[in-house]
Design an enzyme around this catalytic site. Structure first.
Site, PDB file in Angstrom:
ATOM      1  N   HIS A 146       0.839  -1.206   0.000  1.00 27.01           N
ATOM      2  CA  HIS A 146       0.000   0.000   0.000  1.00 27.01           C
ATOM      3  C   HIS A 146       0.871   1.253   0.000  1.00 27.01           C
ATOM      4  CE1 HIS A 146      -3.365   2.637   1.462  1.00 27.01           C
ATOM      5  NE2 HIS A 146      -2.367   3.243   2.071  1.00 27.01           N
ATOM      6  N   GLU A 147       1.877   1.264   0.865  1.00 26.80           N
ATOM      7  CA  GLU A 147       2.766   2.434   0.946  1.00 26.80           C
ATOM      8  C   GLU A 147       3.606   2.586  -0.319  1.00 26.80           C
ATOM      9  OE1 GLU A 147       2.211   4.510   3.154  1.00 26.80           O
ATOM     10  OE2 GLU A 147       0.972   3.245   4.442  1.00 26.80           O
ATOM     11  N   HIS A 150       1.541   4.329  -2.811  1.00 25.26           N
ATOM     12  CA  HIS A 150       1.554   5.792  -2.661  1.00 25.26           C
ATOM     13  C   HIS A 150       2.760   6.400  -3.377  1.00 25.26           C
ATOM     14  CE1 HIS A 150      -1.808   6.804  -0.163  1.00 25.26           C
ATOM     15  NE2 HIS A 150      -1.451   6.009   0.839  1.00 25.26           N
TER      16      HIS A 150
END
Length: 298
Positions: A146-147, A150
């Protein structure tokens, strides 16, 4: 004291950079010879100051994040867990087509993680000690994905640009309102501005800033959905959904993320009212889970 120091440092840098930029552009005042508004100069003034704050914060984001969260960057893995973290981030970064980020761990009982940095090929990805203690490896991998999502999406840069443009227009319209009240309602005929301008401008900036923050928070919520999708593609939808479910189960824990990094964490806590949801940087976890379940990722 650390947060106060970082706040003062950031603001001094903003003033310094904005002042030099305005000087180079030849903008000394946004009033014309008769005391009226020079809208072109005003727009340049507001744009420079609005963007300067966001750009300075963006460039200092990684440095400030390390200090405000007490993140320890893994330069040389000391144990099997740190070795696994570095290897997992390297694998996900390669899969996402970005440069290897710095990998760190920060002390926090709350399960959380964040990514920051102005360069997608030189970012920082950090996870909390609480997350490592309570999540299974496949869930931690999904959070890391998820990071990485980003970073790969350029979310830090885009959010800074959106915030900068919004800041500029808030300053611009607040000064137009202040000028109008000062000259039309209070009949100030002096070349400069009276007290009514400054009081009205401050009030207008507060009101417009609150309204404008809803736009910024909408974009922040939108990018969380995109990062969840990236996490599902990189680590599998099942693992990403399980990680979000684990975060949901821990929502009663206090949010320990510094305010400046709340929008960059994967977990913010639960917004209760409609107003809170409108000004929340993260969508409800139930909505994020539902969005992933409605899409198929391998």
């Amino acid at each position: 004291m650390m947060r106060i120091g970082l706040f003062l440092l950031t603001n001094l840098a903003v003033i310094f950079i904005a002042s030099i930029t305005l000087s180079l552009l030849g903008v000394g005042s946004y009033l014309d010879a008769s005391g009226g508004l020079d809208l072109t100069s005003l727009l340049i003034f507001c744009f420079v100051f609005g963007m300067a704050g966001s750009v300075v914060s963006l460039f200092l984001s990684k440095w400030m994040a390390k200090r405000s969260t007490r993140t320890q960057v893994i330069t040389q893995p000391r144990n099997q867990q740190e070795q696994w973290l570095v290897q997992t981030v390297a694998e996900l970064a390669k899969k996402a087509g970005i440069g290897m980020p710095e990998v760190g761990i920060f002390p926090s009982n709350q399960s959380n993680a964040f990514a920051t940095g102005w360069n997608r090929n030189a970012a920082l990805v950090a996870v909390s000690t609480g997350l490592l203690e309570r999540m299974r490896p496949e869930e931690v991998r999904a959070v890391l994905a998820h990071e990485i999502g980003h970073v790969a999406n350029g979310d830090m840069v885009t959010l800074a640009l959106v915030q900068g443009v919004v800041n500029a227009f808030v300053m611009f319209f607040a000064r137009i309102i202040g000028h109008t009240v000062d000259k039309v309602i209070f009949k100030n005929e002096n070349e400069g501005h009276g007290i009514a301008f400054f009081v009205t401008t401050i009030i207008a900036e507060i009101v417009l800033g609150i309204l404008a923050s809803a736009i910024v928070m909408w974009f922040s919520r939108f990018r969380e959905y995109r990062a969840d999708e990236a996490g599902a593609r990189l680590a599998g939808s099942g693992a990403m959904i399980n990680a979000l479910q684990r975060l949901k189960d821990e929502q009663n824990l206090p949010n320990e993320m510094p305010d400046t990094l709340t929008a960059f964490g994967i977990n913010k806590g639960q917004a209760q009212s409609m107003i809170q949801k409108l000004f929340s940087s993260h969508p409800p976890l139930d909505d994020r889970i539902a969005a992933l379940r409605n899409k198929a990722y391998t």
